[in-house]
Design a protein around this motif. Sequence first.
Motif, PDB file in Angstrom:
ATOM      1  N   LYS A 236       0.705  -0.811  -0.429  1.00 46.65           N
ATOM      2  CA  LYS A 236      -0.140  -0.021   0.206  1.00 46.65           C
ATOM      3  C   LYS A 236       1.684   1.168   0.000  1.00 46.65           C
ATOM      4  CE  LYS A 236      -3.626  -0.486   3.009  1.00 46.65           C
ATOM      5  NZ  LYS A 236      -4.000  -0.366   4.437  1.00 46.65           N
ATOM      6  N   LYS A 237       2.410   1.453   0.479  1.00 52.43           N
ATOM      7  CA  LYS A 237       3.437   2.436   0.677  1.00 52.43           C
ATOM      8  C   LYS A 237       3.739   2.624  -0.393  1.00 52.43           C
ATOM      9  CE  LYS A 237       3.124   2.708   6.398  1.00 52.43           C
ATOM     10  NZ  LYS A 237       4.200   3.201   6.770  1.00 52.43           N
ATOM     11  N   ALA A 238       4.122   1.455  -0.836  1.00 53.05           N
ATOM     12  CA  ALA A 238       4.306   1.501  -2.559  1.00 53.05           C
ATOM     13  C   ALA A 238       4.113   1.917  -3.568  1.00 53.05           C
ATOM     14  CB  ALA A 238       5.262   0.528  -2.932  1.00 53.05           C
ATOM     15  N   GLY A 239       2.719   2.224  -3.419  1.00 52.80           N
ATOM     16  CA  GLY A 239       2.034   3.013  -3.893  1.00 52.80           C
ATOM     17  C   GLY A 239       2.088   3.728  -4.285  1.00 52.80           C
ATOM     18  N   TYR A 240       2.201   4.862  -2.548  1.00 51.73           N
ATOM     19  CA  TYR A 240       2.096   6.018  -2.769  1.00 51.73           C
ATOM     20  C   TYR A 240       3.472   7.049  -2.859  1.00 51.73           C
ATOM     21  CZ  TYR A 240      -1.975   5.838   0.013  1.00 51.73           C
ATOM     22  OH  TYR A 240      -3.267   4.994  -0.041  1.00 51.73           O
ATOM     23  N   TRP A 241       4.497   6.015  -3.069  1.00 50.26           N
ATOM     24  CA  TRP A 241       5.842   6.644  -3.374  1.00 50.26           C
ATOM     25  C   TRP A 241       5.926   6.422  -4.495  1.00 50.26           C
ATOM     26  CZ3 TRP A 241       9.651   8.891  -0.635  1.00 50.26           C
ATOM     27  CH2 TRP A 241       9.418   9.212   0.958  1.00 50.26           C
ATOM     28  N   ARG A 242       5.264   5.371  -5.895  1.00 47.76           N
ATOM     29  CA  ARG A 242       6.153   5.084  -6.605  1.00 47.76           C
ATOM     30  C   ARG A 242       5.555   6.052  -7.795  1.00 47.76           C
ATOM     31  NH1 ARG A 242       2.830   2.969 -11.003  1.00 47.76           N
ATOM     32  NH2 ARG A 242       0.839   2.867  -9.290  1.00 47.76           N
ATOM     33  N   HIS A 243       4.432   6.828  -7.337  1.00 39.53           N
ATOM     34  CA  HIS A 243       3.933   8.030  -8.659  1.00 39.53           C
ATOM     35  C   HIS A 243       5.006   9.644  -7.945  1.00 39.53           C
ATOM     36  CE1 HIS A 243       0.341   6.746 -10.105  1.00 39.53           C
ATOM     37  NE2 HIS A 243      -0.061   6.484  -8.873  1.00 39.53           N
ATOM     38  N   GLY A 244       5.504   9.295  -6.683  1.00 48.00           N
ATOM     39  CA  GLY A 244       6.123  10.675  -5.828  1.00 48.00           C
ATOM     40  C   GLY A 244       7.290  10.472  -6.661  1.00 48.00           C
ATOM     41  N   VAL A 245       8.021   9.225  -6.383  1.00 47.69           N
ATOM     42  CA  VAL A 245       9.254   9.142  -7.154  1.00 47.69           C
ATOM     43  C   VAL A 245       9.284   9.340  -8.643  1.00 47.69           C
ATOM     44  CG1 VAL A 245      11.504   7.146  -7.670  1.00 47.69           C
ATOM     45  CG2 VAL A 245      10.076   7.722  -5.408  1.00 47.69           C
ATOM     46  N   ALA A 246       8.462   8.695  -9.523  1.00 46.07           N
ATOM     47  CA  ALA A 246       8.420   8.656 -10.722  1.00 46.07           C
ATOM     48  C   ALA A 246       8.102  10.637 -10.959  1.00 46.07           C
ATOM     49  CB  ALA A 246       6.943   8.397 -11.592  1.00 46.07           C
ATOM     50  N   GLU A 247       7.299  11.146 -10.767  1.00 44.09           N
ATOM     51  CA  GLU A 247       7.598  12.494 -10.971  1.00 44.09           C
ATOM     52  C   GLU A 247       8.691  13.149 -10.605  1.00 44.09           C
ATOM     53  OE1 GLU A 247       4.034  14.054  -7.963  1.00 44.09           O
ATOM     54  OE2 GLU A 247       2.563  13.013  -9.197  1.00 44.09           O
ATOM     55  N   GLN A 248       9.609  13.146  -9.424  1.00 42.96           N
ATOM     56  CA  GLN A 248      10.732  14.147  -9.390  1.00 42.96           C
ATOM     57  C   GLN A 248      11.588  13.729  -9.999  1.00 42.96           C
ATOM     58  OE1 GLN A 248      11.243  16.856  -7.483  1.00 42.96           O
ATOM     59  NE2 GLN A 248       8.472  16.783  -8.222  1.00 42.96           N
ATOM     60  N   THR A 249      11.982  11.636 -10.130  1.00 43.28           N
ATOM     61  CA  THR A 249      13.035  11.564 -11.352  1.00 43.28           C
ATOM     62  C   THR A 249      13.100  12.436 -12.773  1.00 43.28           C
ATOM     63  OG1 THR A 249      12.187   9.100 -11.146  1.00 43.28           O
ATOM     64  CG2 THR A 249      13.558   9.720  -9.883  1.00 43.28           C
ATOM     65  N   HIS A 250      11.337  12.426 -13.211  1.00 43.37           N
ATOM     66  CA  HIS A 250      10.987  12.696 -13.710  1.00 43.37           C
ATOM     67  C   HIS A 250      11.595  14.776 -14.408  1.00 43.37           C
ATOM     68  CE1 HIS A 250       7.900  13.405 -17.581  1.00 43.37           C
ATOM     69  NE2 HIS A 250       9.502  13.751 -18.547  1.00 43.37           N
ATOM     70  N   VAL A 251      11.290  15.362 -13.147  1.00 43.44           N
ATOM     71  CA  VAL A 251      12.487  16.489 -12.887  1.00 43.44           C
ATOM     72  C   VAL A 251      13.434  16.442 -12.954  1.00 43.44           C
ATOM     73  CG1 VAL A 251      11.829  18.128 -11.736  1.00 43.44           C
ATOM     74  CG2 VAL A 251       9.832  17.337 -12.098  1.00 43.44           C
ATOM     75  N   MET A 252      13.831  15.647 -12.503  1.00 44.48           N
ATOM     76  CA  MET A 252      15.057  16.147 -12.644  1.00 44.48           C
ATOM     77  C   MET A 252      16.057  15.624 -14.117  1.00 44.48           C
ATOM     78  SD  MET A 252      17.487  13.518  -9.881  1.00 44.48           S
ATOM     79  CE  MET A 252      17.217  12.465 -10.395  1.00 44.48           C
ATOM     80  N   LEU A 253      15.277  14.867 -14.686  1.00 38.76           N
ATOM     81  CA  LEU A 253      15.456  14.548 -16.040  1.00 38.76           C
ATOM     82  C   LEU A 253      15.738  15.798 -16.800  1.00 38.76           C
ATOM     83  CD1 LEU A 253      14.638  10.928 -16.643  1.00 38.76           C
ATOM     84  CD2 LEU A 253      17.368  11.757 -16.426  1.00 38.76           C
ATOM     85  N   GLN A 254      14.573  16.648 -16.530  1.00 41.61           N
ATOM     86  CA  GLN A 254      14.650  17.877 -17.473  1.00 41.61           C
ATOM     87  C   GLN A 254      15.786  19.008 -17.230  1.00 41.61           C
ATOM     88  OE1 GLN A 254       9.877  18.081 -18.352  1.00 41.61           O
ATOM     89  NE2 GLN A 254       9.611  16.726 -16.592  1.00 41.61           N
ATOM     90  N   LEU A 255      14.955  18.958 -16.098  1.00 38.96           N
ATOM     91  CA  LEU A 255      16.448  19.741 -15.171  1.00 38.96           C
ATOM     92  C   LEU A 255      18.010  20.061 -15.647  1.00 38.96           C
ATOM     93  CD1 LEU A 255      14.643  20.755 -12.139  1.00 38.96           C
ATOM     94  CD2 LEU A 255      14.190  22.105 -14.079  1.00 38.96           C
ATOM     95  N   ASP A 256      17.680  19.132 -15.797  1.00 40.88           N
ATOM     96  CA  ASP A 256      19.063  18.151 -16.170  1.00 40.88           C
ATOM     97  C   ASP A 256      19.829  18.471 -17.713  1.00 40.88           C
ATOM     98  OD1 ASP A 256      22.417  17.497 -15.235  1.00 40.88           O
ATOM     99  OD2 ASP A 256      21.207  15.432 -16.316  1.00 40.88           O
ATOM    100  N   ALA A 257      18.831  18.058 -18.457  1.00 43.15           N
ATOM    101  CA  ALA A 257      18.831  18.637 -19.236  1.00 43.15           C
ATOM    102  C   ALA A 257      18.331  19.935 -20.086  1.00 43.15           C
ATOM    103  CB  ALA A 257      17.374  17.528 -20.521  1.00 43.15           C
ATOM    104  N   ARG A 258      18.231  21.041 -19.798  1.00 41.11           N
ATOM    105  CA  ARG A 258      17.611  22.376 -19.554  1.00 41.11           C
ATOM    106  C   ARG A 258      18.650  23.188 -19.231  1.00 41.11           C
ATOM    107  NH1 ARG A 258      15.432  26.906 -17.847  1.00 41.11           N
ATOM    108  NH2 ARG A 258      14.035  28.317 -19.245  1.00 41.11           N
ATOM    109  N   MET A 259      19.049  22.303 -17.779  1.00 43.46           N
ATOM    110  CA  MET A 259      19.674  23.935 -17.367  1.00 43.46           C
ATOM    111  C   MET A 259      21.654  23.102 -17.228  1.00 43.46           C
ATOM    112  SD  MET A 259      17.684  25.723 -14.791  1.00 43.46           S
ATOM    113  CE  MET A 259      16.116  26.167 -14.651  1.00 43.46           C
ATOM    114  N   PHE A 260      21.723  22.014 -17.233  1.00 42.52           N
ATOM    115  CA  PHE A 260      23.002  21.211 -17.187  1.00 42.52           C
ATOM    116  C   PHE A 260      23.694  20.593 -18.625  1.00 42.52           C
ATOM    117  CE2 PHE A 260      20.979  21.594 -12.882  1.00 42.52           C
ATOM    118  CZ  PHE A 260      21.991  21.903 -12.646  1.00 42.52           C
ATOM    119  N   GLY A 261      22.693  20.849 -19.786  1.00 42.92           N
ATOM    120  CA  GLY A 261      22.762  20.998 -21.499  1.00 42.92           C
ATOM    121  C   GLY A 261      23.021  19.389 -21.286  1.00 42.92           C
TER     122      GLY A 261
END
Length: 430
Positions: free
Chosen positions: A321-346
Amino acid sequence: MHVPLPGDIASTSADLLFADMPAIKVTDQATQQRLDDLLDLNRAQQLFLSGAEQAAALSGVYLRTTWERDIAEHPLLTVMQPDSALPEFRFGFLRAVNFWRELSGSTEALTFRHIERHESGRILHALYQGRADNIGRMVPLTEHPDTASLAESLDADGQSVITGIRELTASYVPNMLPNRLHRGAPIGRSDYAAPIYDLFDNLDTVWTSWMRDIRLARARLMVPDSYLRDNGPGRGAEFDDDAEVFAALKIPPTEGGSTITLAQFAIRTDDHKATCEAITRQAAQAAGYSAQSFGLDGGGQPITATESDSRDQRSTVTRKKKAGYWRHGVAEQTHVMLQLDARMFGQKIKPERPSVEFGDGVAESLQSTATTLDLLARAGAVSTGTKVKILHPEWDDSTVKAEAAAILVETGSGAPDPVGTFPLNSPSAK
């Protein structure tokens, strides 16, 4: 005396979730390699373990992605506390959040607070000067040394930093829903919100009583006055318990009260232990865990893997049950990390939302796995490659195929079908 059961519950929750790092995958190979590097650079597993333990106690945490070029040339993944955040939800989804912190040098009369607001596409920074009980008025960021460096990174409006991405750079991860005090709120609930605070108090009471029994049960000697050695006028008397010989005393042989008496009270070990275990079991069950997760119900006897899974079923369900909540949060912020890595750090990558898969959380014994594979092989319901994959789920497909081929060669099962070489099957015989 305090028994740290609340801490044990929070730690157990985190261990069940992130003792093994979940699989975070994207389809593009180059992006996957960069994602693995970012997770390693941010010490993701330790971060998730810490966040999960805090969430179990505090009802939830926030995952935040930010950057600071003076610290690292990549996006930074961090955990933010729920008691220093003011979220804004819409239809159960986080739309914005204000993180606040008191800055160094603040006093009751003069308090500086930094407000960091995360919205879609931008992050706003503000500095407020007030009192301990009042946020006060907004002042320039340069008014405090902790925020002065932020002023240089702001865009033309002097308040915000444009992220250039649509996604929010913060995600809320509830520990468990619903919140039993506010059942319609998207805020999670603590593992202690059954509530089980009274059980914690009672456990401390029983433990304190047990320790008091041990203190009272220390052996003591009671001796008559005639056994004491007089130290002189005004100096009292003492008894030497190391003496091997005592001078003959004029005591009638029938005088029972003039002998050395040992006083030692019984310790109610079994009663206290049973009570402590009953309270711990009830608290663990109310928090959503099996007693076995806290070392109870084992009895010191060897058990099979099936029996272990059965006893630990409640913890396994709570983990899923807890893994279901964490799965979305982890996916969202790892996606954000990749986008910022491409935009801010080239970085030349193709950002995409990763899939997050948690493992079973239960390590099956080799004996149990071997028994399962043997039964499947006898039934003719599994191939050699599948058996290798079951035994080694961490191997990739090429390694599994190579191992399966080696097994077939060694056992002779990979030899060609001899029927196809019979003379009657040749074209000339037809």
